[in-house]
Design a protein around this motif. Structure first.
Motif, PDB file in Angstrom:
ATOM      1  N   TRP A 151       4.996  13.880  -7.340  1.00 48.48           N
ATOM      2  CA  TRP A 151       3.714  13.206  -7.186  1.00 48.48           C
ATOM      3  C   TRP A 151       3.670  12.044  -8.177  1.00 48.48           C
ATOM      4  CZ3 TRP A 151      -0.694  17.455  -6.835  1.00 48.48           C
ATOM      5  CH2 TRP A 151      -0.477  18.215  -5.678  1.00 48.48           C
ATOM      6  N   VAL A 152       3.429  10.837  -7.668  1.00 51.23           N
ATOM      7  CA  VAL A 152       3.447   9.632  -8.501  1.00 51.23           C
ATOM      8  C   VAL A 152       2.096   8.931  -8.427  1.00 51.23           C
ATOM      9  CG1 VAL A 152       4.546   7.401  -8.920  1.00 51.23           C
ATOM     10  CG2 VAL A 152       5.910   9.323  -8.045  1.00 51.23           C
ATOM     11  N   ALA A 153       1.508   8.666  -9.580  1.00 56.30           N
ATOM     12  CA  ALA A 153       0.326   7.800  -9.672  1.00 56.30           C
ATOM     13  C   ALA A 153       0.722   6.634 -10.571  1.00 56.30           C
ATOM     14  CB  ALA A 153      -0.874   8.548 -10.254  1.00 56.30           C
ATOM     15  N   MET A 154       0.910   5.478  -9.979  1.00 57.51           N
ATOM     16  CA  MET A 154       1.473   4.341 -10.702  1.00 57.51           C
ATOM     17  C   MET A 154       0.670   3.090 -10.373  1.00 57.51           C
ATOM     18  SD  MET A 154       3.927   3.942 -12.925  1.00 57.51           S
ATOM     19  CE  MET A 154       4.375   5.655 -12.650  1.00 57.51           C
ATOM     20  N   ALA A 155       0.152   2.431 -11.405  1.00 65.51           N
ATOM     21  CA  ALA A 155      -0.658   1.236 -11.172  1.00 65.51           C
ATOM     22  C   ALA A 155       0.088   0.258 -10.262  1.00 65.51           C
ATOM     23  CB  ALA A 155      -1.018   0.575 -12.499  1.00 65.51           C
ATOM     24  N   TRP A 156       1.344  -0.041 -10.612  1.00 69.95           N
ATOM     25  CA  TRP A 156       2.144  -0.943  -9.778  1.00 69.95           C
ATOM     26  C   TRP A 156       3.543  -0.369  -9.622  1.00 69.95           C
ATOM     27  CZ3 TRP A 156      -0.932  -2.865 -13.830  1.00 69.95           C
ATOM     28  CH2 TRP A 156      -2.121  -3.467 -13.382  1.00 69.95           C
ATOM     29  N   PHE A 157       3.988  -0.306  -8.390  1.00 72.05           N
ATOM     30  CA  PHE A 157       5.275   0.313  -8.069  1.00 72.05           C
ATOM     31  C   PHE A 157       6.034  -0.660  -7.166  1.00 72.05           C
ATOM     32  CE2 PHE A 157       7.235   4.665  -6.708  1.00 72.05           C
ATOM     33  CZ  PHE A 157       8.503   4.153  -6.899  1.00 72.05           C
ATOM     34  N   THR A 158       7.007  -1.366  -7.758  1.00 71.04           N
ATOM     35  CA  THR A 158       7.804  -2.337  -6.995  1.00 71.04           C
ATOM     36  C   THR A 158       9.305  -2.164  -7.206  1.00 71.04           C
ATOM     37  OG1 THR A 158       7.754  -4.005  -8.767  1.00 71.04           O
ATOM     38  CG2 THR A 158       5.924  -4.024  -7.186  1.00 71.04           C
ATOM     39  N   ASP A 159       9.695  -1.201  -8.020  1.00 70.93           N
ATOM     40  CA  ASP A 159      11.109  -1.011  -8.340  1.00 70.93           C
ATOM     41  C   ASP A 159      11.804  -0.299  -7.182  1.00 70.93           C
ATOM     42  OD1 ASP A 159      13.608   0.024  -9.358  1.00 70.93           O
ATOM     43  OD2 ASP A 159      12.865  -0.429 -11.370  1.00 70.93           O
ATOM     44  N   ASN A 181      -2.332   1.192  -7.226  1.00 69.71           N
ATOM     45  CA  ASN A 181      -3.541   0.393  -7.267  1.00 69.71           C
ATOM     46  C   ASN A 181      -3.605  -0.530  -6.045  1.00 69.71           C
ATOM     47  OD1 ASN A 181      -5.944  -0.432  -8.728  1.00 69.71           O
ATOM     48  ND2 ASN A 181      -4.912  -2.397  -8.997  1.00 69.71           N
ATOM     49  N   ASP A 182      -4.777  -0.654  -5.473  1.00 70.80           N
ATOM     50  CA  ASP A 182      -4.980  -1.511  -4.306  1.00 70.80           C
ATOM     51  C   ASP A 182      -5.428  -2.890  -4.781  1.00 70.80           C
ATOM     52  OD1 ASP A 182      -5.360  -2.567  -1.829  1.00 70.80           O
ATOM     53  OD2 ASP A 182      -7.097  -1.347  -1.304  1.00 70.80           O
ATOM     54  N   ASP A 183      -4.468  -3.793  -4.899  1.00 71.60           N
ATOM     55  CA  ASP A 183      -4.799  -5.138  -5.369  1.00 71.60           C
ATOM     56  C   ASP A 183      -3.820  -6.153  -4.788  1.00 71.60           C
ATOM     57  OD1 ASP A 183      -2.453  -4.746  -6.762  1.00 71.60           O
ATOM     58  OD2 ASP A 183      -3.330  -4.958  -8.760  1.00 71.60           O
ATOM     59  N   GLU A 184      -3.905  -7.387  -5.242  1.00 70.83           N
ATOM     60  CA  GLU A 184      -3.049  -8.447  -4.706  1.00 70.83           C
ATOM     61  C   GLU A 184      -1.577  -8.200  -5.015  1.00 70.83           C
ATOM     62  OE1 GLU A 184      -4.444 -12.172  -6.108  1.00 70.83           O
ATOM     63  OE2 GLU A 184      -6.345 -12.089  -4.995  1.00 70.83           O
ATOM     64  N   ASN A 185      -1.288  -7.680  -6.211  1.00 69.58           N
ATOM     65  CA  ASN A 185       0.110  -7.428  -6.576  1.00 69.58           C
ATOM     66  C   ASN A 185       0.748  -6.410  -5.629  1.00 69.58           C
ATOM     67  OD1 ASN A 185       0.254  -9.174  -8.757  1.00 69.58           O
ATOM     68  ND2 ASN A 185      -0.539  -7.656 -10.194  1.00 69.58           N
ATOM     69  N   ALA A 187      -0.305  -5.722  -2.601  1.00 69.78           N
ATOM     70  CA  ALA A 187      -0.241  -6.332  -1.274  1.00 69.78           C
ATOM     71  C   ALA A 187       0.972  -7.252  -1.135  1.00 69.78           C
ATOM     72  CB  ALA A 187      -1.523  -7.108  -0.999  1.00 69.78           C
ATOM     73  N   LYS A 188       1.319  -7.938  -2.230  1.00 71.77           N
ATOM     74  CA  LYS A 188       2.393  -8.929  -2.174  1.00 71.77           C
ATOM     75  C   LYS A 188       3.762  -8.323  -2.460  1.00 71.77           C
ATOM     76  CE  LYS A 188       3.535 -13.603  -3.790  1.00 71.77           C
ATOM     77  NZ  LYS A 188       3.098 -14.732  -4.653  1.00 71.77           N
ATOM     78  N   TYR A 189       3.811  -7.417  -3.452  1.00 69.89           N
ATOM     79  CA  TYR A 189       5.110  -6.918  -3.896  1.00 69.89           C
ATOM     80  C   TYR A 189       5.301  -5.407  -3.674  1.00 69.89           C
ATOM     81  CZ  TYR A 189       4.902 -11.360  -6.434  1.00 69.89           C
ATOM     82  OH  TYR A 189       4.774 -12.691  -6.765  1.00 69.89           O
ATOM     83  N   GLY A 190       4.250  -4.722  -3.235  1.00 66.33           N
ATOM     84  CA  GLY A 190       4.322  -3.268  -3.113  1.00 66.33           C
ATOM     85  C   GLY A 190       5.327  -2.812  -2.073  1.00 66.33           C
ATOM     86  N   LEU A 191       5.648  -1.529  -2.123  1.00 64.07           N
ATOM     87  CA  LEU A 191       6.646  -0.933  -1.241  1.00 64.07           C
ATOM     88  C   LEU A 191       5.931  -0.104  -0.178  1.00 64.07           C
ATOM     89  CD1 LEU A 191       8.982   0.230  -4.122  1.00 64.07           C
ATOM     90  CD2 LEU A 191       9.258  -1.814  -2.723  1.00 64.07           C
TER      91      LEU A 191
END
Length: 272
Positions: A151-159, A181-185, A187-191
């Protein structure tokens, strides 16, 4: 956790599955089960099967005795009623409680639906390691060790490297859930984990002052290990001064699991 010899013998049927409602385990299955809790036995088909050519019942008693008093013994008892391996965990827990109550222990069910040993004088083994270098490698090693759930809770996950390891576990049948987190980052870089069948939630918790950032950075593995720290699972994070701790603690993992469930419920409540 340590129990009496009389209790050891009373628990034997709940390991073998003979003369109890527990699922029957053959010799090889018993070896595999006990090895999850620190035993390092080998089942030899051409040399007597169980170690020392023991019967299943004798092997159960000998191994219970070996584990008795170790930190892993508590986890093993909890494993006997784990819902991931037995459908009647609640019924088995009640029967086992009739045995271990004589030693001052009992199996209680948490809010997350997990049976946990409680009792006076119970000391949990806690192993904590802090990492300041090669953090991505430590995270990947922990993910590779997962056997049941991530279970992962991660503000930003792009790796993508970490993501690929998680997907491998998902495809292997583990329970994998990710909150970001639901934000622009994102939306743009998420997996896009959801396109791979992973439970995937993008949330921005609300408050009286408007939207907030879901700024958590933690991962729970097998409900017994927690990865927590400043490190976001992004490519850029590997170039920053970051840190994580990797903690082996069932109690801590349950605390983080409760927080994870609250975060997930906040997402569900908003989309109803």
């Amino acid at each position: 956790m340590k129990i009496s010899e009389l209790s050891i013998y009373a628990l034997k049927p709940f390991v073998t599955g003979d003369d109890s409602p527990a699922p029957r385990m053959g010799g090889k299955e018993m070896v595999t089960f006990f090895n999850h809790f620190g035993i390092q036995d080998v089942y030899l088909y051409d040399n007597g099967g169980l170690p020392n050519s023991a019967s299943r019942k004798d092997y159960a008693v000998a191994t219970l005795t070996k584990l008795n008093g170790t930190p892993e013994f508590k986890l093993m008892i909890e494993g006997l009623v784990d819902s991931r391996r037995v459908p009647n965990g609640d019924d088995l827990a009640q029967l086992i409680n009739e045995i271990i109550k004589h030693d001052g222990y009992q199996l209680d069910k948490t809010n997350a639906g997990i049976h946990k040993i409680t009792g006076a004088g119970l000391e949990e083994f806690v192993d904590v390691e802090a990492y300041f270098q090669a953090i991505r490698e430590q995270i990947i090693d922990s993910i590779k060790s997962a056997e049941f759930s991530i279970w992962v809770a991660m503000a930003w996950f792009t790796d993508k490297e970490i993501a690929n390891e998680i997907l491998q576990k998902h495809w292997a049948g583990l329970n994998v859930q990710v909150i970001v987190n639901d934000d622009e980052n994102t939306a743009k870089y998420g997996l896009n984990f959801d396109t791979k069948g992973v439970e995937y939630y993008k949330i921005s918790p609300s408050s009286p002052w408007g939207e907030k950032i879901m700024h958590n950075k933690f991962c729970i593995i097998d409900f017994k290990k927690v990865i927590h720290g400043s490190y976001n699972w992004t490519k850029n994070a590997s170039y920053n001064n970051e840190s994580i701790t990797v903690t082996e603690s069932r109690e801590l993992a349950e605390d983080f699991s409760s927080q994870f469930i609250q975060l997930k419920n906040s997402y569900k409540n908003r989309i109803v």
